[in-house]
Motif scaffolding. Structure first.
Motif, PDB file in Angstrom:
ATOM      1  N   GLU A 162      14.890 -24.794 -46.940  1.00 51.09           N
ATOM      2  CA  GLU A 162      14.328 -25.439 -48.135  1.00 51.09           C
ATOM      3  C   GLU A 162      13.612 -26.734 -47.799  1.00 51.09           C
ATOM      4  O   GLU A 162      12.570 -27.068 -48.372  1.00 51.09           O
ATOM      5  CB  GLU A 162      15.432 -25.694 -49.170  1.00 51.09           C
ATOM      6  N   LYS A 163      14.147 -27.480 -46.810  1.00 50.47           N
ATOM      7  CA  LYS A 163      13.479 -28.720 -46.394  1.00 50.47           C
ATOM      8  C   LYS A 163      12.118 -28.400 -45.753  1.00 50.47           C
ATOM      9  O   LYS A 163      11.118 -29.087 -46.018  1.00 50.47           O
ATOM     10  CB  LYS A 163      14.355 -29.465 -45.395  1.00 50.47           C
ATOM     11  N   THR A 164      12.082 -27.367 -44.917  1.00 48.48           N
ATOM     12  CA  THR A 164      10.825 -26.969 -44.284  1.00 48.48           C
ATOM     13  C   THR A 164       9.790 -26.571 -45.324  1.00 48.48           C
ATOM     14  O   THR A 164       8.618 -26.981 -45.258  1.00 48.48           O
ATOM     15  CB  THR A 164      11.063 -25.793 -43.323  1.00 48.48           C
ATOM     16  N   LEU A 165      10.220 -25.781 -46.318  1.00 48.27           N
ATOM     17  CA  LEU A 165       9.297 -25.360 -47.380  1.00 48.27           C
ATOM     18  C   LEU A 165       8.827 -26.549 -48.203  1.00 48.27           C
ATOM     19  O   LEU A 165       7.656 -26.611 -48.616  1.00 48.27           O
ATOM     20  CB  LEU A 165       9.972 -24.326 -48.278  1.00 48.27           C
ATOM     21  N   SER A 166       9.714 -27.516 -48.448  1.00 53.79           N
ATOM     22  CA  SER A 166       9.328 -28.716 -49.207  1.00 53.79           C
ATOM     23  C   SER A 166       8.274 -29.515 -48.466  1.00 53.79           C
ATOM     24  O   SER A 166       7.335 -30.059 -49.080  1.00 53.79           O
ATOM     25  CB  SER A 166      10.558 -29.587 -49.476  1.00 53.79           C
ATOM     26  N   GLU A 167       8.411 -29.621 -47.154  1.00 55.09           N
ATOM     27  CA  GLU A 167       7.416 -30.345 -46.355  1.00 55.09           C
ATOM     28  C   GLU A 167       6.058 -29.635 -46.390  1.00 55.09           C
ATOM     29  O   GLU A 167       5.007 -30.273 -46.435  1.00 55.09           O
ATOM     30  CB  GLU A 167       7.915 -30.490 -44.916  1.00 55.09           C
ATOM     31  N   ILE A 168       6.114 -28.305 -46.368  1.00 52.94           N
ATOM     32  CA  ILE A 168       4.873 -27.527 -46.463  1.00 52.94           C
ATOM     33  C   ILE A 168       4.211 -27.767 -47.819  1.00 52.94           C
ATOM     34  O   ILE A 168       2.995 -28.023 -47.912  1.00 52.94           O
ATOM     35  CB  ILE A 168       5.159 -26.022 -46.266  1.00 52.94           C
ATOM     36  N   ARG A 169       5.011 -27.725 -48.892  1.00 47.45           N
ATOM     37  CA  ARG A 169       4.462 -27.934 -50.237  1.00 47.45           C
ATOM     38  C   ARG A 169       3.862 -29.334 -50.374  1.00 47.45           C
ATOM     39  O   ARG A 169       2.830 -29.523 -51.032  1.00 47.45           O
ATOM     40  CB  ARG A 169       5.554 -27.734 -51.288  1.00 47.45           C
ATOM     41  N   ALA A 170       4.496 -30.328 -49.768  1.00 46.13           N
ATOM     42  CA  ALA A 170       4.018 -31.707 -49.885  1.00 46.13           C
ATOM     43  C   ALA A 170       2.617 -31.854 -49.300  1.00 46.13           C
ATOM     44  O   ALA A 170       1.748 -32.521 -49.882  1.00 46.13           O
ATOM     45  CB  ALA A 170       4.996 -32.650 -49.184  1.00 46.13           C
ATOM     46  N   VAL A 171       2.386 -31.234 -48.145  1.00 48.05           N
ATOM     47  CA  VAL A 171       1.054 -31.311 -47.536  1.00 48.05           C
ATOM     48  C   VAL A 171       0.034 -30.518 -48.355  1.00 48.05           C
ATOM     49  O   VAL A 171      -1.099 -30.965 -48.563  1.00 48.05           O
ATOM     50  CB  VAL A 171       1.100 -30.815 -46.074  1.00 48.05           C
ATOM     51  N   LEU A 172       0.420 -29.339 -48.849  1.00 49.66           N
ATOM     52  CA  LEU A 172      -0.490 -28.535 -49.674  1.00 49.66           C
ATOM     53  C   LEU A 172      -0.856 -29.249 -50.971  1.00 49.66           C
ATOM     54  O   LEU A 172      -1.979 -29.093 -51.479  1.00 49.66           O
ATOM     55  CB  LEU A 172       0.131 -27.172 -49.977  1.00 49.66           C
ATOM     56  N   ASP A 173       0.073 -30.042 -51.516  1.00 47.36           N
ATOM     57  CA  ASP A 173      -0.232 -30.841 -52.700  1.00 47.36           C
ATOM     58  C   ASP A 173      -1.371 -31.809 -52.422  1.00 47.36           C
ATOM     59  O   ASP A 173      -2.203 -32.086 -53.307  1.00 47.36           O
ATOM     60  CB  ASP A 173       1.002 -31.619 -53.155  1.00 47.36           C
ATOM     61  N   LEU A 174      -1.442 -32.319 -51.212  1.00 45.80           N
ATOM     62  CA  LEU A 174      -2.514 -33.227 -50.828  1.00 45.80           C
ATOM     63  C   LEU A 174      -3.810 -32.467 -50.533  1.00 45.80           C
ATOM     64  O   LEU A 174      -4.902 -32.872 -50.945  1.00 45.80           O
ATOM     65  CB  LEU A 174      -2.111 -34.036 -49.590  1.00 45.80           C
ATOM     66  N   VAL A 175      -3.692 -31.352 -49.829  1.00 40.95           N
ATOM     67  CA  VAL A 175      -4.868 -30.573 -49.426  1.00 40.95           C
ATOM     68  C   VAL A 175      -5.627 -30.051 -50.646  1.00 40.95           C
ATOM     69  O   VAL A 175      -6.859 -30.116 -50.713  1.00 40.95           O
ATOM     70  CB  VAL A 175      -4.451 -29.402 -48.516  1.00 40.95           C
ATOM     71  N   PHE A 176      -4.886 -29.519 -51.628  1.00 37.14           N
ATOM     72  CA  PHE A 176      -5.516 -28.940 -52.821  1.00 37.14           C
ATOM     73  C   PHE A 176      -5.184 -29.756 -54.065  1.00 37.14           C
ATOM     74  O   PHE A 176      -4.884 -29.199 -55.127  1.00 37.14           O
ATOM     75  CB  PHE A 176      -5.068 -27.488 -53.006  1.00 37.14           C
ATOM     76  N   ALA A 177      -5.289 -31.065 -53.953  1.00 31.38           N
ATOM     77  CA  ALA A 177      -4.927 -31.941 -55.073  1.00 31.38           C
ATOM     78  C   ALA A 177      -5.793 -31.686 -56.308  1.00 31.38           C
ATOM     79  O   ALA A 177      -5.330 -31.852 -57.438  1.00 31.38           O
ATOM     80  CB  ALA A 177      -5.046 -33.405 -54.640  1.00 31.38           C
ATOM     81  N   GLN A 178      -7.050 -31.274 -56.108  1.00 32.76           N
ATOM     82  CA  GLN A 178      -7.963 -31.069 -57.228  1.00 32.76           C
ATOM     83  C   GLN A 178      -8.201 -29.600 -57.544  1.00 32.76           C
ATOM     84  O   GLN A 178      -9.091 -29.279 -58.332  1.00 32.76           O
ATOM     85  CB  GLN A 178      -9.318 -31.741 -56.908  1.00 32.76           C
ATOM     86  N   ASN A 179      -7.420 -28.717 -56.915  1.00 31.08           N
ATOM     87  CA  ASN A 179      -7.681 -27.294 -57.123  1.00 31.08           C
ATOM     88  C   ASN A 179      -6.365 -26.513 -57.129  1.00 31.08           C
ATOM     89  O   ASN A 179      -5.917 -25.997 -56.100  1.00 31.08           O
ATOM     90  CB  ASN A 179      -8.610 -26.762 -56.020  1.00 31.08           C
ATOM     91  N   GLU A 180      -5.772 -26.434 -58.296  1.00 32.27           N
ATOM     92  CA  GLU A 180      -4.487 -25.738 -58.437  1.00 32.27           C
ATOM     93  C   GLU A 180      -4.613 -24.240 -58.160  1.00 32.27           C
ATOM     94  O   GLU A 180      -3.690 -23.609 -57.656  1.00 32.27           O
ATOM     95  CB  GLU A 180      -3.933 -25.959 -59.841  1.00 32.27           C
ATOM     96  N   LYS A 181      -5.778 -23.686 -58.489  1.00 31.26           N
ATOM     97  CA  LYS A 181      -5.972 -22.246 -58.304  1.00 31.26           C
ATOM     98  C   LYS A 181      -5.894 -21.878 -56.824  1.00 31.26           C
ATOM     99  O   LYS A 181      -5.237 -20.898 -56.448  1.00 31.26           O
ATOM    100  CB  LYS A 181      -7.327 -21.839 -58.882  1.00 31.26           C
ATOM    101  N   HIS A 182      -6.560 -22.649 -55.967  1.00 33.95           N
ATOM    102  CA  HIS A 182      -6.527 -22.364 -54.530  1.00 33.95           C
ATOM    103  C   HIS A 182      -5.168 -22.707 -53.932  1.00 33.95           C
ATOM    104  O   HIS A 182      -4.695 -22.006 -53.030  1.00 33.95           O
ATOM    105  CB  HIS A 182      -7.639 -23.151 -53.822  1.00 33.95           C
ATOM    106  N   LYS A 183      -4.558 -23.765 -54.433  1.00 33.22           N
ATOM    107  CA  LYS A 183      -3.257 -24.150 -53.903  1.00 33.22           C
ATOM    108  C   LYS A 183      -2.230 -23.051 -54.135  1.00 33.22           C
ATOM    109  O   LYS A 183      -1.379 -22.787 -53.274  1.00 33.22           O
ATOM    110  CB  LYS A 183      -2.791 -25.456 -54.552  1.00 33.22           C
ATOM    111  N   ALA A 184      -2.322 -22.381 -55.282  1.00 31.10           N
ATOM    112  CA  ALA A 184      -1.346 -21.341 -55.615  1.00 31.10           C
ATOM    113  C   ALA A 184      -1.350 -20.189 -54.620  1.00 31.10           C
ATOM    114  O   ALA A 184      -0.348 -19.480 -54.462  1.00 31.10           O
ATOM    115  CB  ALA A 184      -1.618 -20.821 -57.021  1.00 31.10           C
TER     116      ALA A 184
END
Length: 324
Positions: free
Chosen positions: A268-290
């Protein structure tokens, strides 16, 4: 915009412009025709009134008979002059004769029957002291002189053709721009240990363990699109192998000398770290982030363990792994 919709709009533009220009042309034609016809009839009336004294029209008061041959010769000469001077087809004087006095004698503008289907006889009475001079004139309909507006037709055709060409060119340019756009949405760059948003070219660093696990997770879900990755079960062996391969590559690239981490631990910690970076990468595009975002577990306790963190919408053409 599809080619069919472009053609339908072009047809609408053509019909609208052609109808408007034809109506404007016909309205101007009607006014000019009415003015010219009214002027011609008034001139004819004046000419006949002046010539009446020299014609053998008879006299209703003395019952003197009409000299038909003389009158017909006069009408033939008069109609020939009318045709030459005014050029209005079907306009001709049919008869001229005297009748007993009438209270109403015509003067001023005429109420012309312009909208009949054919030429219409019009009776004109001229007051002349002891009797009325009655003249029958054949009045042509506007429809006998109606003209097709070729200029308006060509104008409407040209505008609609320009509209089609312009929109077809726009569609070609749009398709060209679309084809030039990269199909990938995300680059996973092992050379720099970064996730790159292809559209914005923004780069964000990621730690070794989540980076390697994310690379393996993406590859596993592309190869197994219907897989369910549950929290309460061990990470699949093929996914672990993929993560170990990515970590070995980081060692080769000189990014780390540490021993290989346990990718089955602290999931769960590994997945949380992945999500945190993806939140930054696709901050303006929820569709692509999903597409790349490992779904969060919903609920609490044992229910959360039934939740899958698999990426069900990821596709090979949407992601590129660089340096593996």
């Amino acid at each position: 915009m599809t080619k069919r919709s472009i053609m339908l709009r072009a047809l609408s533009i053509f019909m609208g412009l052609w109808i408007i220009t034809q109506l404007a042309f016909s309205s101007a034609q009607l006014l000019a025709f009415k003015h010219g016809l009214n002027h011609a009839i008034l001139e004819i009336r004046t000419r006949v009134a002046l010539d009446a004294a020299h014609l053998d029209l008879g006299d209703p008061n003395t019952q003197q008979s009409l000299n038909e041959a003389s009158v017909e010769a006069y009408l033939s000469t008069l109609n020939q002059k009318v045709a030459e001077e005014y050029g209005i087809a079907l306009l001709e004087v049919l008869s001229v004769q005297y009748e007993p006095l009438s209270k109403g004698s015509l003067s001023g503008d005429l109420d012309l029957p312009l909208f009949g289907v054919s030429a219409t006889p019009l009776e004109i009475r001229l007051h002349s002291g002891h009797a009325d001079l009655v003249m029958a004139i054949n009045v042509p309909s506007i429809f006998s002189h109606w003209q097709f507006n070729y200029f308006g037709f060509l104008f409407a055709l040209g505008i609609s053709a320009f509209y089609v060409k312009r929109n077809e060119a726009k569609e070609v340019r749009r398709q060209q721009r679309q084809s030039m756009l990269p199909s990938a949405l995300l680059h996973i760059d092992l050379n720099t240990k970064q996730l790159v948003n292809v559209g914005t070219q923004q780069r964000f660093d990621m730690q070794n363990k989540p980076l390697c696990f994310f690379v393996a997770l993406v590859q596993y879900c592309i190869d197994n699109p219907n897989a369910e990755l549950l929290h309460h079960k061990d990470v699949p062996e093929s996914l672990i192998k993929g993560a170990n391969k990515a970590f070995a590559r980081l060692i080769e690239l000189g990014h780390t000398k540490r021993k290989r981490p346990d990718f089955n631990a602290n999931l769960e910690k590994t997945l949380s770290e992945i999500r945190a970076v993806l939140d930054l990468v696709f901050a303006q595009n929820e569709k692509h982030k999903a597409i790349f975002y490992p779904p969060r577990a919903q609920g609490e306790g044992s229910r959360s363990k039934q939740h899958s963190y698999a990426l069900h919408h990821v596709e090979a053409e949407k992601v590129e792994i660089i340096g593996l």
